[in-house]
Design a protein around this motif. Structure first.
Motif, short mmCIF file in Angstrom:
data_model
loop_
_atom_site.label_atom_id
_atom_site.label_comp_id
_atom_site.label_asym_id
_atom_site.label_seq_id
_atom_site.Cartn_x
_atom_site.Cartn_y
_atom_site.Cartn_z
N GLY A 54 15.34 -80.81 -17.09
CA GLY A 54 15.29 -79.48 -17.11
C GLY A 54 16.77 -78.91 -17.20
N LEU A 55 17.28 -77.43 -17.08
CA LEU A 55 18.24 -76.80 -17.25
C LEU A 55 19.37 -77.08 -16.26
N VAL A 56 20.58 -77.46 -16.68
CA VAL A 56 21.84 -77.71 -15.61
C VAL A 56 22.56 -76.44 -15.99
N GLN A 57 23.29 -76.10 -15.19
CA GLN A 57 24.24 -74.73 -15.45
C GLN A 57 25.68 -75.03 -14.57
N GLY A 58 26.62 -74.47 -15.00
CA GLY A 58 27.89 -74.06 -14.20
C GLY A 58 28.67 -72.80 -14.79
N ASN A 59 29.05 -72.13 -13.58
CA ASN A 59 29.76 -70.99 -13.96
C ASN A 59 30.94 -70.65 -13.07
N THR A 60 31.93 -69.86 -13.44
CA THR A 60 33.03 -69.61 -12.91
C THR A 60 33.42 -68.36 -13.05
N VAL A 61 34.10 -67.26 -12.02
CA VAL A 61 34.47 -66.08 -12.29
C VAL A 61 36.08 -66.28 -12.23
N ARG A 62 36.79 -65.77 -13.13
CA ARG A 62 38.29 -65.96 -12.77
C ARG A 62 38.87 -64.41 -12.99
N ALA A 63 39.78 -64.36 -12.31
CA ALA A 63 40.75 -63.15 -12.50
C ALA A 63 42.22 -63.50 -13.02
N LYS A 64 42.69 -62.53 -13.72
CA LYS A 64 44.09 -62.82 -14.28
C LYS A 64 44.90 -62.47 -13.37
N HIS A 65 46.35 -62.90 -13.36
CA HIS A 65 47.12 -62.25 -12.23
C HIS A 65 48.22 -61.58 -12.87
N VAL A 66 48.99 -60.68 -11.83
CA VAL A 66 49.68 -59.64 -12.44
C VAL A 66 50.89 -60.14 -13.37
N GLY A 67 51.64 -61.18 -13.09
CA GLY A 67 52.58 -61.67 -13.84
C GLY A 67 52.20 -62.01 -15.46
N ARG A 68 51.09 -62.58 -15.39
CA ARG A 68 50.44 -62.76 -16.87
C ARG A 68 50.11 -61.23 -17.31
N ASP A 69 49.67 -60.31 -16.81
CA ASP A 69 49.53 -58.94 -17.37
C ASP A 69 50.49 -58.49 -17.64
N THR B 269 40.63 -71.92 -20.70
CA THR B 269 40.43 -73.26 -20.77
C THR B 269 40.21 -73.87 -19.51
N ASP B 270 40.94 -73.67 -18.66
CA ASP B 270 40.87 -74.19 -17.08
C ASP B 270 39.62 -73.79 -16.62
N ALA B 271 39.28 -72.37 -17.07
CA ALA B 271 37.76 -72.11 -16.22
C ALA B 271 36.64 -72.76 -17.04
N ARG B 272 36.84 -72.74 -18.22
CA ARG B 272 35.58 -73.63 -19.09
C ARG B 272 35.57 -74.76 -18.40
N GLN B 273 36.71 -75.49 -18.40
CA GLN B 273 36.73 -76.88 -17.67
C GLN B 273 35.90 -76.96 -16.30
N GLU B 274 36.50 -76.22 -15.52
CA GLU B 274 35.86 -76.05 -14.37
C GLU B 274 34.08 -75.63 -14.33
N ALA B 275 33.71 -74.85 -15.30
CA ALA B 275 32.31 -74.75 -15.48
C ALA B 275 31.70 -75.73 -15.83
N THR B 276 32.18 -76.48 -16.83
CA THR B 276 31.64 -77.80 -17.27
C THR B 276 31.65 -78.72 -16.25
N SER C 170 36.71 -62.36 -15.74
CA SER C 170 35.56 -62.68 -16.62
C SER C 170 34.86 -63.85 -16.07
N GLU C 171 33.61 -63.87 -16.46
CA GLU C 171 32.77 -64.97 -16.05
C GLU C 171 32.63 -65.89 -16.97
N LEU C 172 32.76 -67.41 -16.91
CA LEU C 172 32.44 -68.28 -17.90
C LEU C 172 31.42 -69.12 -17.47
N TYR C 173 30.50 -69.11 -18.26
CA TYR C 173 29.06 -69.68 -18.03
C TYR C 173 28.76 -70.76 -19.29
N VAL C 174 28.53 -71.72 -18.69
CA VAL C 174 27.72 -72.95 -19.61
C VAL C 174 26.55 -73.63 -19.09
N TYR C 175 25.59 -73.86 -19.89
CA TYR C 175 24.18 -74.33 -19.69
C TYR C 175 23.66 -75.09 -20.58
#
Lengths: 104, 147
Positions: free
Chosen positions: A19-34, A55-62, A92-97
């Motif tokens: 069956g389906l397996v999934q992972g997600n994470t929602v990341r905000a960027k910070h002010v310095g980067r902005d 890249t980090d966010a996607r690794q976390e979701a995976t 943004s939300e990174l979602y992998v399934y």
């Protein structure tokens, strides 16, 4: 854990679909980067801070997806897909399934 | 008056650095594409029979910023419609960069080809109506041929 985005694992037979397996994470960027991004918007070029962030966010979701597959007793995930959605303008939300399977 | 000066200053910065960046990036891209040409990238799912066991997900991404000159050019162009050449080249460069990074990921695993390669776009940025930044993300399954 073998992860692929095709419907099989080369050279191996699928014995069970779990069956389906999934992972997600929602990341905000910070002010310095902005601020850096604001500068880069004048001259153009790569926003390295954001590249790393995503890249980090996607690794976390995976990782979350792989953990779910492990808890189901799978040893591979096939037909994996990624998707990104902006939930608000700063995050943004990174979602992998994918489908967890047992391969022999 | 001050506003106009700032505008002209930003515009000239955009022209000078944006152009220089684009030129050097295109040069680097074609060099790296040649270097990575031994890893085939395919968008199909059908596998040939001579594959070694196993496979792995490989990926590459890049977030790019659009420069001030391109923003102004496209704002003007949007009045009349037509091709937004400045965004076309920007997205093309970013896509090629993402694919090269994916190929590098595959190379580090000792793979020969990438099957079912997909390229995905998402907008990153403060103003949703403008592309402040854009992410191009490429992923696929790296496989090895049997020798």
């Amino acid at each position: 854990m073998i992860v692929t985005n095709i419907e099989t694992v080369p050279g191996r037979d699928i014995t069970q679909h779990l069956g389906l397996v999934q992972g997600n994470t929602v990341r905000a960027k910070h002010v310095g980067r902005d601020i850096m991004a604001g500068l880069k918007n004048i001259v153009g070029g790569e926003l390295k801070g954001y590249t790393e962030l995503l890249t980090d966010a996607r690794q976390e979701a995976t990782r979350r997806m792989v953990e779910e597959a492990e808890s189901k007793g799978a040893n591979a995930i096939i037909n994996v897909r990624f998707s990104t959605s902006s939930i608000t303008s700063g995050a943004s939300e990174l979602y992998v399934y994918g489908t967890a399977v047992v391969i022999a | 008056m001050g506003g106009l000066l700032t505008f002209l200053f930003l515009l000239s910065l955009g022209i000078i650095f944006g152009r220089a960046n684009e030129k050097s990036h295109l040069k680097r891209l074609s060099a790296e594409e040649d270097q990575m040409s031994h890893i085939k990238v395919l968008s199909i799912k059908t596998l040939p029979p001579n594959l070694a066991q196993g496979g792995a997900l490989v990926q590459g991404n890049v977030v790019i910023a659009v420069d001030y000159f391109k923003v102004i050019m496209s704002t003007i162009r949007m009045i009349f419609g037509g091709r937004l050449n400045s965004y076309e080249t920007l997205l093309d460069r970013a896509r090629r960069e993402a694919i090269i990074r994916m190929q590098k990921d595959a190379e580090s695993l000792g793979a020969d080809a990438i099957y079912n390669a997909r390229v995905e776009f998402s907008a990153v940025g403060q103003q949703p109506q403008k592309i402040g930044g854009a992410e191009l993300f490429a992923y696929g399954t790296a496989v090895r041929f049997e020798t």
